[in-house]
Design an enzyme around this catalytic site. Structure first.
Site, short mmCIF file in Angstrom:
data_model
loop_
_atom_site.label_atom_id
_atom_site.label_comp_id
_atom_site.label_asym_id
_atom_site.label_seq_id
_atom_site.Cartn_x
_atom_site.Cartn_y
_atom_site.Cartn_z
N GLU A 165 6.87 -13.95 27.00
CA GLU A 165 8.17 -14.15 26.37
C GLU A 165 8.49 -15.64 26.30
O GLU A 165 7.94 -16.45 27.04
CB GLU A 165 9.28 -13.42 27.12
CG GLU A 165 9.60 -13.95 28.50
CD GLU A 165 10.79 -13.22 29.11
OE1 GLU A 165 11.81 -13.89 29.35
OE2 GLU A 165 10.70 -11.99 29.36
N ASP A 176 4.72 -25.30 11.47
CA ASP A 176 4.62 -25.25 12.93
C ASP A 176 3.19 -24.95 13.37
O ASP A 176 2.97 -24.09 14.22
CB ASP A 176 5.60 -24.22 13.50
CG ASP A 176 5.88 -24.44 14.99
OD1 ASP A 176 5.60 -25.54 15.49
OD2 ASP A 176 6.37 -23.51 15.64
#
Length: 268
Positions: free
Chosen positions: A15, A134
């Site tokens: 996460e 990115d």
């Protein structure tokens, strides 16, 4: 969490600040999938919620539209107030981040082949009108050998449509002109992939900085040491390719993905 929609959760993979990723099974096809679940509080955040929602919606909108052997497949997406998630191809093996380490470096031939496959994927995305924005080791999934998949198109933008405002991406991989306020472009994606190659070759970043401001100043004003300053055996042709991809002036970088790939393919 046992179920995400119809998908049965097998394990949590990790996460970040805004989302968690789970490995799950599609009950109808039996295949393993990866599911990125946005944290509801991230989407409701007063300061950044709109930005996170837009990035998530961008990625969800690409489901089924970027079919390429070297791009992570997106199968399904749900965006609502209760739960927002994206179902994607499960790629076993993690990301290239583990190879940005002096103790765990890939050989030059592997790096060249990984970069070449990344170029193929990003050239395809560009042919669909997209700038990734990115590109970094953490967004390139590694299966085995030189098999890779480019992931995380949440920051992607249609070429030539980026509005003024804060720039999206990871500072170390941002091109000098982007840090200076120019919009992202094909050349800034080329710069980012050049920086990925540098990191894989050298096993460390070319700049040492204690703040984003210091890092940006160095990227804009200082030429990096060649990867061979930190690792023996890096060939001169490979360094020349990385140097051109990382040129300060966008006009001196490779002008197309094909041109970049042609130089790389000449290495083997």
């Amino acid at each position: 969490m046992d179920l995400i929609g119809k998908y049965r959760v097998v394990q949590k993979l990790g996460e970040g600040a805004t989302s968690a990723v789970y490995r799950a099974t599609d009950p109808f096809t039996g295949r393993d999938v990866a599911i990125k679940v946005m944290f509801p509080q991230a989407l409701k955040d007063s300061a950044d919620g709109a930005h996170y929602r837009q990035m998530f919606q961008n990625e969800a909108a690409l489901a089924g539209k970027l079919g390429h052997p070297y791009i992570v497949g997106l199968y399904d997406a749900v965006v609502d107030d209760e739960m927002s998630y994206i179902v994607m191809e499960y790629v076993e093996g993690g990301t290239l981040e583990k190879y940005v380490d002096p103790k765990n470096l890939l050989d030059e031939q592997q790096i060249a082949e990984i970069a070449f496959k990344s170029i193929r994927a990003l050239d395809f995305a560009y042919s669909q009108g997209l700038i990734h924005r990115d590109i970094k080791p953490g967004n390139i999934l590694h299966k085995s050998g030189t098999d890779i998949k480019i992931g995380d198109f949440g920051a992607a933008v249609a070429a030539g449509t980026e509005a003024a405002g804060p720039r999206v991406g990871s500072p170390l991989y941002m091109a000098p002109e982007v840090l200076a306020g120019a919009p992202s472009s094909l050349q800034s994606d080329i710069y980012a992939l050049g920086m990925v190659m540098y990191m894989l070759l050298a096993g460390r970043p070319p700049y040492e900085a204690t703040s984003h401001e210091s890092l940006a100043y160095q990227i804009i004003n200082h030429d990096p040491e060649p990867p061979s300053a930190y690792r023996q055996g890096v060939s001169a042709p490979m360094e020349d390719i990385v140097k051109q991809a990382l040129a300060k002036d966008p006009a001196k970088r490779y002008q197309t993905w094909n041109e970049f790939g042609k130089d790389l393919s000449a290495l083997w």
